[in-house]
Every structure is written in structure tokens, then in C-alpha cells.
Write a protein that holds these residues in place. Structure first.
Motif, PDB file in Angstrom:
ATOM      1  N   GLY A   5     -72.666 -42.276  51.258  1.00 53.94           N
ATOM      2  CA  GLY A   5     -73.048 -43.674  51.343  1.00 53.94           C
ATOM      3  C   GLY A   5     -73.775 -44.006  52.633  1.00 53.94           C
ATOM      4  N   VAL A   6     -74.557 -43.049  53.108  1.00 58.14           N
ATOM      5  CA  VAL A   6     -75.330 -43.268  54.324  1.00 58.14           C
ATOM      6  C   VAL A   6     -76.809 -43.369  53.953  1.00 58.14           C
ATOM      7  N   GLY A   7     -77.363 -44.550  54.078  1.00 53.18           N
ATOM      8  CA  GLY A   7     -78.776 -44.758  53.768  1.00 53.18           C
ATOM      9  C   GLY A   7     -79.590 -44.684  55.036  1.00 53.18           C
ATOM     10  N   HIS A   8     -80.308 -43.569  55.218  1.00 49.85           N
ATOM     11  CA  HIS A   8     -81.068 -43.350  56.444  1.00 49.85           C
ATOM     12  C   HIS A   8     -82.525 -43.739  56.194  1.00 49.85           C
ATOM     13  N   VAL A   9     -82.996 -44.754  56.897  1.00 48.69           N
ATOM     14  CA  VAL A   9     -84.417 -45.133  56.820  1.00 48.69           C
ATOM     15  C   VAL A   9     -85.087 -44.502  58.030  1.00 48.69           C
ATOM     16  N   PRO A  10     -85.760 -43.378  57.835  1.00 46.90           N
ATOM     17  CA  PRO A  10     -86.149 -42.567  58.994  1.00 46.90           C
ATOM     18  C   PRO A  10     -87.337 -43.137  59.768  1.00 46.90           C
ATOM     19  N   GLU A  11     -87.496 -42.608  60.971  1.00 51.75           N
ATOM     20  CA  GLU A  11     -88.668 -42.919  61.782  1.00 51.75           C
ATOM     21  C   GLU A  11     -89.910 -42.542  60.969  1.00 51.75           C
ATOM     22  N   GLY A  12     -90.905 -43.404  60.970  1.00 61.44           N
ATOM     23  CA  GLY A  12     -92.113 -43.119  60.190  1.00 61.44           C
ATOM     24  C   GLY A  12     -91.943 -43.381  58.709  1.00 61.44           C
ATOM     25  N   ARG A  13     -90.815 -43.948  58.318  1.00 54.14           N
ATOM     26  CA  ARG A  13     -90.525 -44.442  56.956  1.00 54.14           C
ATOM     27  C   ARG A  13     -90.237 -43.369  55.920  1.00 54.14           C
ATOM     28  N   GLY A  14     -90.974 -42.261  55.972  1.00 54.74           N
ATOM     29  CA  GLY A  14     -90.674 -41.159  55.054  1.00 54.74           C
ATOM     30  C   GLY A  14     -90.802 -41.493  53.586  1.00 54.74           C
ATOM     31  N   THR A  15     -91.672 -42.431  53.227  1.00 57.32           N
ATOM     32  CA  THR A  15     -91.872 -42.692  51.800  1.00 57.32           C
ATOM     33  C   THR A  15     -92.597 -41.509  51.170  1.00 57.32           C
ATOM     34  N   PHE A  16     -92.354 -41.298  49.874  1.00 54.30           N
ATOM     35  CA  PHE A  16     -93.102 -40.266  49.139  1.00 54.30           C
ATOM     36  C   PHE A  16     -94.448 -40.884  48.788  1.00 54.30           C
ATOM     37  N   THR A  17     -95.442 -40.659  49.656  1.00 51.27           N
ATOM     38  CA  THR A  17     -96.694 -41.401  49.516  1.00 51.27           C
ATOM     39  C   THR A  17     -97.439 -41.077  48.225  1.00 51.27           C
ATOM     40  N   ALA A  18     -97.236 -39.865  47.696  1.00 54.03           N
ATOM     41  CA  ALA A  18     -97.965 -39.490  46.481  1.00 54.03           C
ATOM     42  C   ALA A  18     -97.272 -39.997  45.218  1.00 54.03           C
ATOM     43  N   LEU A  19     -96.049 -40.497  45.366  1.00 49.27           N
ATOM     44  CA  LEU A  19     -95.336 -41.023  44.199  1.00 49.27           C
ATOM     45  C   LEU A  19     -95.545 -42.533  44.109  1.00 49.27           C
ATOM     46  N   SER A  20     -95.288 -43.075  42.926  1.00 50.70           N
ATOM     47  CA  SER A  20     -95.406 -44.520  42.765  1.00 50.70           C
ATOM     48  C   SER A  20     -94.194 -45.199  43.404  1.00 50.70           C
ATOM     49  N   VAL A  21     -94.306 -46.505  43.580  1.00 46.98           N
ATOM     50  CA  VAL A  21     -93.188 -47.285  44.119  1.00 46.98           C
ATOM     51  C   VAL A  21     -91.954 -47.085  43.248  1.00 46.98           C
ATOM     52  N   GLU A  22     -92.167 -47.162  41.931  1.00 49.97           N
ATOM     53  CA  GLU A  22     -91.051 -47.006  41.008  1.00 49.97           C
ATOM     54  C   GLU A  22     -90.383 -45.638  41.166  1.00 49.97           C
ATOM     55  N   GLU A  23     -91.215 -44.598  41.270  1.00 49.81           N
ATOM     56  CA  GLU A  23     -90.648 -43.252  41.410  1.00 49.81           C
ATOM     57  C   GLU A  23     -89.880 -43.109  42.719  1.00 49.81           C
TER      58      GLU A  23
END
Ligand SMILES: Nc1ncnc2c1ncn2[C@@H]1O[C@H](COP(=O)(O)OP(=O)(O)OP(=O)(O)O)[C@@H](O)[C@H]1O
Ligand SMILES: [Mg+2]
Lengths: 237, 301
Positions: free
Chosen positions: A79-97
Motif C-alpha cells: 500500500g505504498v504509492g510512490h510518485v517518483p522524481e520525474g513522474r515516471g509515467t509510461f509515456t508510450a502508453l495511453s492515460v487509460e493504460e
């Protein structure tokens, strides 16, 4: 009542060089604590150490449960939600994915579906952009997505690494307002790393100030922000 | 004209094999940044396993899934046992390991099944089609099986949660761990799937080139060419690249033959197909380093 996060004698190493020299702090359930300090003080390293993403010594427990020897993904599932430095979003995936993949390891799919609805109440903008490739979102939207993705884990504790980084003041205010709502409405405890000390102290209950891998001051946000010397030498405002 | 169609059709059939191999290479590349030089020998070994099952009396359509299962297990095991301890090893050590694997599968196949060339029965009924003689039953079978395999695989990656998790793990391992994904297992699964895809390629091509330990050597090069032409970072591109290389190599030989027949001057023929394929790769990569379909992700800084 046990603390949500309990850190004792935490040391961290990058290869041979030591970045944290024994850090102690705790975070009460439901509270927001901020870690402050200049560039290179070891804020990011502290968050990474909690999730066992660097070589560490010392003890970390989440909601009374020791994370010693656990892999990053196993700690996350506590239950640890880590929002990392630089955000770490999967840029090639859609928002939904990006949002769906965060629910991948959750057993309770019905709860995950409810959490998605909840995420939309916090971030209605993301709902409009579900099909869009995450890399094409604005910086503010990407930060929202990063927080939303962590929320999809159904976390008890969120670790947020400089959510204000590189964003315009108006967007930062919006995101901080939402973070407060998440803390209050979803009962998520938060450990917030920030360069923007004034903003972080306004949101947090407690604060720790780091310098070169050591805690140099701690107290309630009011105490830390009223300490003239700390403000001048570490917080720069 | 009919000959031209025939060349295109058989190019597509070969292309199906190259596409499968290219996809196997890309699947491992996108998650590890390594080229599995042993992919061809693994496929060859799988073809032998399938042949063995058939000679033991199993029908092809039972032997094939068993072979795929076996290959999947081999792929997963290679990743978990051999590559896992080398995750942070220098690239050169990994290359050496791949070459070692190549040698091992090669000599193992030779030791178990000898180096004599064996015929491999085609599973497809030998009926003639409307445009009789245009394209053989086995060639159509190759294309159909490959396309079905590709469709299944793409649906798996697009539509299932596990497929999404595997893509996430390949795109950004750190972030994948932070959403609770066991990245190491995703890598092993990727290896298993790549080995399975390669196995299908090996089994499909075995009736054409006959079974022997060297059967995949040249074919892997074409698969590699396909992957590079299409874009080594793009699974869809690699598949397209495989088909393109398959058709192009036949076109080159066909045009060479035409030229020779028309002018009596021999410029190019079957012997130069591989050279030409590699020239095409180099040309494409010079003009477009990411390959024809290599996607450059849009990223806002
Ligand atoms: N990957 C790494 N390899 C080696 N040293 C590192 C690495 N990451 C950080 N460090 C070092 O560890 C120390 C702490 O870095 P850390 O990133 O935790 O600082 P920070 O407080 O988050 O700084 P910032 O405000 O710039 O993000 C610094 O001296 C930094 O140079
Ligand atoms: Mg930092």
C-alpha cells in the motif's frame, strides 16, 4: 496506534558512496510529513530507500510491517504509492493504460473500478484524456496522472517526490489542493519531498530538514517555518 | 506475369517466417536491449523436438502445441537461470552468453539427432488451389499459421492485463516496479513467448529447408534484417519488415533472372539474395536509423 511509517537508522549507498548517514523519522497515520533540503541533500534517496530501490541499511516499517528484504514491487503492494522524481509515467502508453496497469496486481477488481471513479473525481481532466498518449500530456497533466496512477494502487501511504517540479504556480496550487483532498477524503498518509518549502510547510503537519544525508532539524511545520535560521540556511525563503 | 505473382507469394511465405523471427528478436530487445543471437538455434532445436514427437507417432497438431510449450519453458528457464544473474553484467558478457547458447543448442541438436539432413513432413494437405501451381499448400499454411500466431500475440499484448503489464515492464522497469509489477518475471515470460514464436517459425520452415542443425543460420539473418528494416523497437514494424524482406529478396532474384534472360547478362540471381537483403537493411538504416516503422515516442520535456 502504530505509525504509518517508521524509519530508523536508515543508510543508503550508491555503489561505494554513501548518500544517507542514518536517518530517523516517523509519520503518524493520516498525517502529511514533508522532507525538505537543498539539492543533493538525500530527499529522493530517502524515498527510494523506503522502497528498497537503492542499497540500504537500517529499518523501515510500513503500518507496523517491516519491509526488510522485500522487493520494491512487494513493498508497493503493502500500500505504498510512490510518485517518483520525474513522474515516471509510461509515456508510450495511453492515460487509460497508465491507470489500468497500476491496478494490475490488485485482487479486488471491483474496488479498483471504484477507485478509478474516485480518481476521476480528483482529476476530472484525466477522464477527458483517457485515450491520449501519456507523453503528449502537459506537464501538469502528467503530474496528475502520476499521482492518479499511485492512487490506483489503493495506497495507505503516498511518497511524493517534488510534485511541483517544473510546473506553473497555478497548476502547482491546484495539485496541492487535490493532494490535501486525497489526504482527507481517502485517508492517505503522505510523505512529501519538496524544494518549494513554503508550499510544502503550508500543506504538511510535520517537517524534517535534511542536509547531506542527515536530519538537521525536525518539528511541526509551524515550528520549522518559524525557525529563522533554518529558513534562511536550508529553505531559502 | 504469373511468375511474378508466384515470386511475390513465395516471398510472403518466406516473409512469414522472417516476421516471426523478427518479432521474437524484437520482443527480447525491447525489454532487455539485447539481441538474442541464439534465437535461430533455439528455433532449430524446437523444430527437432517437434520432429521427434511426430516420429514417435503424435500427429503434427498435437506435436506443435507440445513443442511450443517445451520452447516456452526453455525460454523462461534460460532467462531465470542463465541471464538473471547477469542483469547488470556488461553487454559484452551477455553477447558471449548468447554465442555460448547458440553453440550449445547447435551441438546438442547434432549430438541427439546427428547432422544428417532429415525431411520434415508438411502438415498441410496437398490439395491444389484455384490458381493452381501459383502457390503451394505448405506456403499458404505457413502464412496462415504465422498470421494467426501474430494476431493472437498482438491481442494478448493489447487486450490482456498481463500483456499490458509486460509492455509496461519493457517500457520503464522502474515505474513498473512502482506499480507492483514483478519485472523479473515479466522478462522471463517475454523470453518464453519469444522462444515460442521462434519455435513456430522453426517448425514451419523445416519442411522447406529440411531439418538439420544448420537450418536456421541464414534464416536468422533474414529475420534480423526484417527486424532492423521495420524497426528493432517496434513489434508491428518488425513483422512488416519480415514480410518486406521476404518479398524483396524474391523480387531481386526475379528481376535478375529477367535481366539475364533479356540481355544474357548475369547481374544478380538467387546466390546474391542475402547480400541484397543486407544492402537493403544498410540503406534503410542509413536513411532512417530507427527503421521504417521504428516509433519515436512523443515526449514533452
Ligand atoms: N544514481 C546515483 N548514483 C550515484 N550517486 C547518486 C545517485 N543519485 C543520487 N546520488 C547522490 O546522492 C546524494 C543525494 O541525492 P538525492 O537525489 O537523494 O538528492 P535530493 O535531495 O533528492 O536532490 P534534488 O533536490 O536535486 O532532487 C547526492 O549527493 C547525489 O549526488
Ligand atoms: Mg530529488
Amino acid at each position: 496506534m502504530s505509525n504509518m511509517l517508521e524509519v530508523k537508522g536508515l543508510k543508503a549507498y550508491y555503489g561505494p558512496s554513501q548518500a544517507l548517514h542514518g536517518i530517523d523519522f516517523s509519520l503518524a497515520k493520516g498525517s502529511i510529513t514533508t522532507l525538505l533540503g537543498a539539492n543533493g541533500a538525500g530527499k529522493t534517496t530517502t524515498l527510494r530507500a523506503i522502497c528498497n530501490m537503492v542499497r540500504t541499511e537500517g529499518s523501515v516499517s510500513v503500518d507496523g510491517q517491516s519491509v526488510a528484504g522485500k522487493a520494491t514491487e512487494a513493498i508497493v503492494r503493502l500500500g505504498v504509492g510512490h510518485v517518483p522524481e520525474g513522474r515516471g509515467t509510461f509515456t508510450a502508453l495511453s492515460v487509460e493504460e497508465n491507470l489500468r496497469v497500476a491496478a494490475y496486481t490488485r485482487r479486488d477488481k471491483a474496488q479498483a473500478a471504484r477507485d478509478l471513479e474516485m480518481v476521476f473525481t480528483y482529476f476530472p481532466r484525466l477522464k477527458e484524456r483517457m485515450a491520449q498518449q501519456a507523453g503528449t500530456l502537459s506537464g501538469g497533466e502528467q503530474q496528475m496522472l502520476a499521482i492518479a496512477r499511485a492512487l490506483m494502487l489503493g495506497p495507505r501511504l503516498m511518497l511524493l517526490d517534488e510534485p511541483s517540479f517544473g510546473l506553473a504556480p497555478l497548476i502547482v496550487q491546484e495539485i496541492f489542493r487535490i493532494m490535501r483532498r486525497i489526504n482527507q477524503e481517502s485517508k492517505v498518509s503522505m510523505l512529501l519531498v519538496e524544494q518549494n518549502a513554503a508550499l510544502a510547510l503550508a500543506l504538511a503537519d510535520n517537517a524534517y530538514v535534511l542536509e547531506t544525508g542527515r536530519v538537521v532539524m525536525s518539528g511541526t511545520s509551524a515550528e520549522v517555518s518559524s525557525n529563522e535560521q533554518i529558513r534562511k540556511s536550508y529553505l531559502g525563503y | 506475369m504469373e511468375q511474378l505473382f508466384q515470386q511475390v507469394a513465395s516471398g510472403l511465405a518466406n516473409g512469414a517466417i522472417y516476421a516471426l523471427l523478427a518479432l521474437a528478436l524484437v520482443m527480447i530487445f525491447v525489454s532487455t536491449n539485447h539481441i538474442n543471437f541464439a534465437q535461430g538455434e533455439m528455433a532449430m532445436f524446437s523444430a527437432f523436438v517437434c520432429w521427434q514427437l511426430i516420429t514417435w507417432g503424435y500427429s503434427f497438431w498435437i506435436a506443435l502445441p507440445l513443442t511450443m510449450l517445451f520452447s516456452f519453458g526453455v525460454g523462461v528457464t534460460i532467462e531465470r537461470v542463465i541471464l538473471r544473474p547477469l542483469h547488470s553484467a556488461p553487454v559484452l558478457s551477455i553477447v558471449v552468453v548468447f554465442i555460448g547458447l547458440l553453440a550449445i543448442f547447435h551441438s546438442l541438436a547434432g549430438a541427439i539427432w546427428t547432422h544428417t539432413v532429415k525431411p520434415f513432413p508438411s502438415p498441410f494437405p496437398n490439395v491444389s488451389f484455384a490458381g493452381s501451381g501459383l502457390i503451394g499448400a505448405h506456403q499458404i499454411g505457413m502464412i496462415v499459421v504465422a498470421v494467426v500466431m501474430l494476431a493472437l500475440l498482438f491481442s494478448f499484448f493489447r487486450l490482456t492485463p498481463l500483456g499490458l503489464a509486460m509492455r509496461a515492464a519493457a517500457l520503464n522497469p522502474d515505474s513498473a516496479r512502482l506499480v507492483g509489477i514483478n519485472v523479473d518475471w515479466m522478462l522471463a515470460l517475454g523470453w518464453g513467448l519469444a522462444a515460442t514464436v521462434g519455435a513456430v517459425a522453426g517448425v514451419l520452415v523445416a519442411p522447406v529447408v529440411f531439418l538439420e542443425p544448420n537450418m536456421m543460420a541464414g534464416i536468422l539473418l533474414y529475420g534480423f534484417a526484417g527486424a532492423l528494416v521495420g524497426g528493432i523497437t517496434s513489434p508491428g514494424g518488425a513483422v512488416a519488415g519480415g514480410f518486406i524482406v521476404g518479398v524483396l529478396e524474391n523480387m531481386v532474384a526475379y528481376l535478375g533472372n529477367m535481366l539475364e534472360r533479356a540481355t544474357g547478362f548475369y547481374l544478380i540471381g538467387n546466390g546474391e539474395k542475402l547480400t541484397v537483403a543486407l544492402l537493403i537493411v544498410i540503406t534503410v538504416l542509413t536513411l532512417k536509423p530507427s527503421g521504417l516503422f521504428g516509433r519515436v515516442t512523443v515526449k514533452r520535456v
